[in-house]
Design a protein around this motif. Structure first.
Motif, PDB file in Angstrom:
ATOM      1  N   ARG A 162      33.443  54.158  41.008  1.00  0.00           N
ATOM      2  CA  ARG A 162      34.205  54.184  39.770  1.00  0.00           C
ATOM      3  C   ARG A 162      33.309  54.028  38.549  1.00  0.00           C
ATOM      4  O   ARG A 162      33.506  54.676  37.523  1.00  0.00           O
ATOM      5  CB  ARG A 162      35.242  53.064  39.804  1.00  0.00           C
ATOM      6  CG  ARG A 162      36.076  53.058  38.567  1.00  0.00           C
ATOM      7  CD  ARG A 162      37.346  52.276  38.672  1.00  0.00           C
ATOM      8  NE  ARG A 162      38.032  52.391  37.393  1.00  0.00           N
ATOM      9  CZ  ARG A 162      38.749  51.428  36.858  1.00  0.00           C
ATOM     10  NH1 ARG A 162      38.912  50.300  37.521  1.00  0.00           N
ATOM     11  NH2 ARG A 162      39.323  51.581  35.690  1.00  0.00           N
ATOM     12  N   LEU A 163      32.311  53.122  38.659  1.00  0.00           N
ATOM     13  CA  LEU A 163      31.522  52.783  37.472  1.00  0.00           C
ATOM     14  C   LEU A 163      30.277  53.639  37.309  1.00  0.00           C
ATOM     15  O   LEU A 163      29.846  53.912  36.202  1.00  0.00           O
ATOM     16  CB  LEU A 163      31.098  51.312  37.529  1.00  0.00           C
ATOM     17  CG  LEU A 163      32.197  50.261  37.486  1.00  0.00           C
ATOM     18  CD1 LEU A 163      31.579  48.886  37.633  1.00  0.00           C
ATOM     19  CD2 LEU A 163      32.971  50.349  36.178  1.00  0.00           C
ATOM     20  N   ASP A 214      33.888  51.341  46.295  1.00  0.00           N
ATOM     21  CA  ASP A 214      34.868  51.848  45.336  1.00  0.00           C
ATOM     22  C   ASP A 214      34.443  51.512  43.912  1.00  0.00           C
ATOM     23  O   ASP A 214      34.557  52.328  43.003  1.00  0.00           O
ATOM     24  CB  ASP A 214      36.256  51.254  45.627  1.00  0.00           C
ATOM     25  CG  ASP A 214      36.837  51.838  46.909  1.00  0.00           C
ATOM     26  OD1 ASP A 214      36.669  53.053  47.120  1.00  0.00           O
ATOM     27  OD2 ASP A 214      37.425  51.084  47.696  1.00  0.00           O
ATOM     28  N   GLU A 215      33.941  50.278  43.755  1.00  0.00           N
ATOM     29  CA  GLU A 215      33.475  49.864  42.436  1.00  0.00           C
ATOM     30  C   GLU A 215      32.291  50.733  42.005  1.00  0.00           C
ATOM     31  O   GLU A 215      32.214  51.190  40.863  1.00  0.00           O
ATOM     32  CB  GLU A 215      33.069  48.386  42.485  1.00  0.00           C
ATOM     33  CG  GLU A 215      32.708  47.801  41.142  1.00  0.00           C
ATOM     34  CD  GLU A 215      32.663  46.272  41.179  1.00  0.00           C
ATOM     35  OE1 GLU A 215      33.568  45.649  40.624  1.00  0.00           O
ATOM     36  OE2 GLU A 215      31.729  45.714  41.796  1.00  0.00           O
ATOM     37  N   TYR A 259      31.430  41.277  39.276  1.00  0.00           N
ATOM     38  CA  TYR A 259      32.859  41.216  39.549  1.00  0.00           C
ATOM     39  C   TYR A 259      33.164  40.853  40.991  1.00  0.00           C
ATOM     40  O   TYR A 259      34.326  40.841  41.405  1.00  0.00           O
ATOM     41  CB  TYR A 259      33.512  42.569  39.206  1.00  0.00           C
ATOM     42  CG  TYR A 259      33.350  42.980  37.764  1.00  0.00           C
ATOM     43  CD1 TYR A 259      33.099  42.028  36.776  1.00  0.00           C
ATOM     44  CD2 TYR A 259      33.455  44.304  37.382  1.00  0.00           C
ATOM     45  CE1 TYR A 259      32.951  42.393  35.461  1.00  0.00           C
ATOM     46  CE2 TYR A 259      33.308  44.678  36.055  1.00  0.00           C
ATOM     47  CZ  TYR A 259      33.052  43.708  35.101  1.00  0.00           C
ATOM     48  OH  TYR A 259      32.915  44.083  33.793  1.00  0.00           O
ATOM     49  N   SER A 260      32.144  40.558  41.769  1.00  0.00           N
ATOM     50  CA  SER A 260      32.373  40.342  43.200  1.00  0.00           C
ATOM     51  C   SER A 260      33.190  39.091  43.495  1.00  0.00           C
ATOM     52  O   SER A 260      33.846  39.004  44.523  1.00  0.00           O
ATOM     53  CB  SER A 260      31.040  40.247  43.927  1.00  0.00           C
ATOM     54  OG  SER A 260      30.347  41.457  43.773  1.00  0.00           O
ATOM     55  N   ARG A 306      39.459  42.468  39.147  1.00  0.00           N
ATOM     56  CA  ARG A 306      38.222  43.237  39.198  1.00  0.00           C
ATOM     57  C   ARG A 306      38.460  44.612  38.567  1.00  0.00           C
ATOM     58  O   ARG A 306      37.670  45.087  37.754  1.00  0.00           O
ATOM     59  CB  ARG A 306      37.791  43.391  40.660  1.00  0.00           C
ATOM     60  CG  ARG A 306      36.396  43.904  40.790  1.00  0.00           C
ATOM     61  CD  ARG A 306      36.035  44.150  42.222  1.00  0.00           C
ATOM     62  NE  ARG A 306      36.275  42.978  43.066  1.00  0.00           N
ATOM     63  CZ  ARG A 306      36.148  43.003  44.375  1.00  0.00           C
ATOM     64  NH1 ARG A 306      35.794  44.112  44.985  1.00  0.00           N
ATOM     65  NH2 ARG A 306      36.385  41.914  45.078  1.00  0.00           N
ATOM     66  N   SER A 307      39.582  45.214  38.945  1.00  0.00           N
ATOM     67  CA  SER A 307      39.896  46.537  38.403  1.00  0.00           C
ATOM     68  C   SER A 307      40.072  46.478  36.879  1.00  0.00           C
ATOM     69  O   SER A 307      39.588  47.346  36.157  1.00  0.00           O
ATOM     70  CB  SER A 307      41.157  47.033  39.104  1.00  0.00           C
ATOM     71  OG  SER A 307      41.679  48.115  38.433  1.00  0.00           O
ATOM     72  N   ASP A 358      30.545  46.787  46.735  1.00  0.00           N
ATOM     73  CA  ASP A 358      31.840  47.432  46.903  1.00  0.00           C
ATOM     74  C   ASP A 358      31.708  48.905  46.520  1.00  0.00           C
ATOM     75  O   ASP A 358      31.433  49.242  45.367  1.00  0.00           O
ATOM     76  CB  ASP A 358      32.837  46.697  45.993  1.00  0.00           C
ATOM     77  CG  ASP A 358      34.198  47.349  46.010  1.00  0.00           C
ATOM     78  OD1 ASP A 358      34.374  48.368  46.694  1.00  0.00           O
ATOM     79  OD2 ASP A 358      35.101  46.837  45.318  1.00  0.00           O
ATOM     80  N   GLN A 362      36.671  46.262  35.349  1.00  0.00           N
ATOM     81  CA  GLN A 362      35.987  47.562  35.388  1.00  0.00           C
ATOM     82  C   GLN A 362      36.466  48.430  34.231  1.00  0.00           C
ATOM     83  O   GLN A 362      35.667  49.084  33.556  1.00  0.00           O
ATOM     84  CB  GLN A 362      36.267  48.269  36.720  1.00  0.00           C
ATOM     85  CG  GLN A 362      35.577  47.609  37.899  1.00  0.00           C
ATOM     86  CD  GLN A 362      36.153  48.058  39.233  1.00  0.00           C
ATOM     87  OE1 GLN A 362      37.069  48.868  39.288  1.00  0.00           O
ATOM     88  NE2 GLN A 362      35.615  47.510  40.309  1.00  0.00           N
ATOM     89  N   THR A 399      26.530  45.907  43.106  1.00  0.00           N
ATOM     90  CA  THR A 399      27.786  45.632  43.805  1.00  0.00           C
ATOM     91  C   THR A 399      27.634  45.886  45.291  1.00  0.00           C
ATOM     92  O   THR A 399      26.717  46.583  45.724  1.00  0.00           O
ATOM     93  CB  THR A 399      28.932  46.492  43.237  1.00  0.00           C
ATOM     94  OG1 THR A 399      30.139  46.143  43.906  1.00  0.00           O
ATOM     95  CG2 THR A 399      28.668  47.971  43.431  1.00  0.00           C
TER      96      THR A 399
END
Lengths: 359, 295
Positions: A234-235, A230-231, A196-197, A204-205, A228, A208, A226
């Motif tokens: 979250r995942l 935050d990503e 998703y980068s 992206r959100s 990121d 996810q 990733t």
């Protein structure tokens, strides 16, 4: 695969040195030669050093790192797009490193599927024909291919776009095709290399969310790369942080945010929105006795942000945190929750040792 | 200081006997294997004769309709089809129909042969840098060696006629086919190839499902170049007995018939433009999906 439970992925003592004579330097690297020394003295580049990761079946393992940290190299070892210099990669108990050419091809067809940062769709094929690619390579009959592909295209929200070509789609939609192509393979392992980068934040959100929703049904073993954080938070059921080819911390999102292993990780997590990551168990006052819950309760695993939302709308009172069986674990107040959001250190008191961190 | 002003070359006698030895060796080779080689090439001769017969013996309206239909199928462009139609009518009106048909038959066979030989060689070249290093200089020689020079051994081996002409044309016209096939495959996006690998595609699957389709636009450019170069060889090939538009040109040169030369020259240009526009438009249509519709 119904009769056989997938055994997960185990990466053991994996080393990768890039260069013409990699095998000659493996011993000195194992004995502590640093990446810089290896480069200066021998002109070889250390890609990965002593990677040990266990990924249980059905979980999302995020591997996070900045560019050059070796994360894309690492994920390519799982389906051996890159050969390791030494080490083992056990997928469902079988060492990928030792597979013959034919076994490896069969393994890639049946056991893994991959989603790529730059989508890597076939520009001369329409969406449907791209989605069937994996099945076509497996040699499945036309009718089965199209049915499976259509089902997955529907799942990722691309119904009606089957006849479009990749160039006619936006980045987000192209990656949906990439995801559908990988899922159509129905392999137990899903490898997502910075999938998703290349997408913009809103898309992206969305993607996810799609992945998390799908994962509830498909329960694949997912390795997600990733850069990121935050990503990652979250995942990831589990997160491994990679730096200069070495894993510097492994654990759940709670571990990473609450107990960063070193300054490097601490620096990473300092800007994270803790309210969305940290669970209530981490800030609650554990119960000493076995008092029955009085008043409102909240489930363990709720994030602070959700807890605050519940508390501000209810009566001003302590809330009992309960585990899934309804057993009370501790008490939490609005003040504690608010404190955890603003203070970087407020959640690291000894009492915060959250139970059952291991995935 | 004599050596300074005059290049100290090989001894005259030695040089003469070297040339003689090579010539005699080749002549001996021709005498003993000429028939076998001619036999090996006989399928080509049949192919050529069949193509020739088809083009010259089919009634002209059918041929014109056929060419117009092919042009339409390949281009979907009425202007190109109209251009083909008018060009062919003009050629026929100026009494060059038969020669033109022979030339088209020849070019057709040459192109088919070049594709059949060139694409596999191009694929081999794209797979190994070593093969590429060996073949590239050979292609350079084939393209730069004056065509008259390699006509000599071809004629010695096979005599005067269609087949030696065909071989000469193919030698001259095949390099772009090989080079552009190689280039096209090498230009295929690494990411896409990696994806094919990740899904467990075998070498053959990668070639036919990924590399060749993605290289197709470049390969089409190679086919176009091959056709153009084959047409350029028509006059030279006519020197060794290839019938067609080249022969009147040759006659015109020998006898200084300006108009005859001009007309036949223009006919060559006419069919060159037909082939070029049709094959290019077809190539473009093949990559319609590459047009960027979404930013």
């Amino acid at each position: 695969m119904a009769e056989h439970a997938f055994g997960g992925i185990k990466i053991r003592e994996l080393y990768k040195i890039f260069g013409p004579n990699a095998a000659a330097h493996i011993e000195s690297v194992k004995n502590g030669l640093t990446k810089t020394e290896l480069n200066e003295k021998h002109g070889h580049v250390l890609g990965l050093r002593d990677i040990n990761i266990e990924i249980p079946s059905g979980r999302i393992q995020v591997i996070m790192g900045l560019s050059g940290s070796g994360k894309s190299t690492l994920i390519r070892h799982i389906n051996r797009l890159i050969d390791p210099t030494s080490g083992e990669v056990l997928v469902d108990g079988v060492d990928v490193v030792k597979m013959s050419e034919t076994d490896l091809r069969e393994f890639r067809r049946q056991q893994t599927a991959m989603v790529f940062q730059k989508f890597a769709l076939l520009p001369h094929r329409n969406v449907l024909d791209n989605t069937v690619f994996g099945l076509e390579v497996q040699g499945l009959p036309q009718s089965v291919r199209a049915d499976t592909a259509m089902r997955w295209l529907e799942q990722v929200g691309l119904k009606g776009f089957e006849q479009k070509y990749p160039n006619q789609l936006s980045g987000g939609m192209q990656q949906r095709v990439g995801l559908a192509r990988a899922l159509a393979n129905d392999a137990p392992v899903l490898l997502m290399d910075e999938a998703y980068s290349a997408l913009d934040p809103l898309i992206r959100s969305d993607m996810q969310t799609i992945l998390l929703d799908l994962q509830k049904e498909i329960k694949k073993t997912i390795v997600f790369i990733t850069h990121d954080l935050d990503e990652a938070l979250r995942l990831g059921d589990q997160i491994a942080i990679l730096r200069d080819g070495e894993v510097i911390q492994q654990g759940t999102s709670q571990d990473i945010v609450l107990r960063p292993a070193d300054d490097y990780v601490a620096n990473f997590v300092k800007d994270v929105n803790r309210g969305r990551v940290v669970h209530v168990e981490a800030v609650m006052q554990p119960l000493a006795g076995h008092a029955a819950p009085s008043g409102p309760t909240i489930a363990a695993g709720t994030t602070i942000e959700e807890a605050v939302r519940l508390l501000v709308s209810g009566p001003e009172k302590d809330v009992t945190v309960v585990d899934p069986t309804g057993k009370p674990l501790g008490v939490v107040t609005l003040r504690q929750l608010a404190g955890a959001i603003v203070s970087a250190h407020g959640t690291t008191s000894p009492s915060a040792a959250a139970p059952a961190m291991a995935g | 200081m004599d050596w300074f002003y005059k290049f100290p070359h090989m001894n005259d006698d030695a040089l003469r006997s070297l040339k003689k030895a090579i010539d005699e060796g080749f002549r001996a080779f021709t005498r003993s294997y000429g028939d076998t080689i001619e036999f090996l090439f006989s399928p080509l001769q049949h192919f050529l004769i069949a193509a020739d017969r088809f083009m010259t013996q089919t009634p002209w309206p059918i041929i014109i309709l056929l060419i117009a239909a092919i042009a339409w199928a390949a281009t979907r462009n009425l202007r190109i089809v109209g251009g083909c139609f008018v060009t062919l009518l003009l050629i026929g009106y100026f009494d060059m129909w038969d020669d033109t048909m022979r030339t088209i038959a020849m070019i057709f066979v040459c192109t088919v042969l070049s594709i059949a030989i060139g694409i596999p060689i191009g694929i081999l070249m794209s797979r190994s840098n070593r093969v590429q290093r060996v073949i590239n200089p050979i292609l350079d020689v084939m393209q730069t060696m004056p065509s008259f020079v390699y006509l000599i051994p071809v004629v010695m081996l096979l005599g005067i006629g269609k087949v030696p002409g065909l071989i000469a044309v193919v030698i001259y016209a095949i390099p772009p086919m090989i080079r552009l096939t190689d280039l096209g495959i090498r230009l295929v996006d690494r990411d896409v190839l990696e994806a094919a690998d990740a899904f467990g595609a075998s070498g053959k699957q990668k070639l036919f499902k990924v590399q060749l389709p993605l290289a197709l636009p470049t390969i089409m450019a190679g086919i176009n170049q091959t056709i153009m170069m084959a047409l350029a060889m028509v006059v030279i090939a006519s020197m060794i007995g290839v019938q067609g538009l080249g022969q009147p040109v040759l006659k015109a040169i020998a006898n200084q018939y300006f108009t005859l030369g001009m007309f036949n020259g223009l006919a060559i240009v006419g069919i060159a433009i037909i082939f070029d526009r049709v094959s290019q438009a077809y190539g473009k249509r093949l990559q319609k999906h590459r047009e960027i519709v979404h930013g």
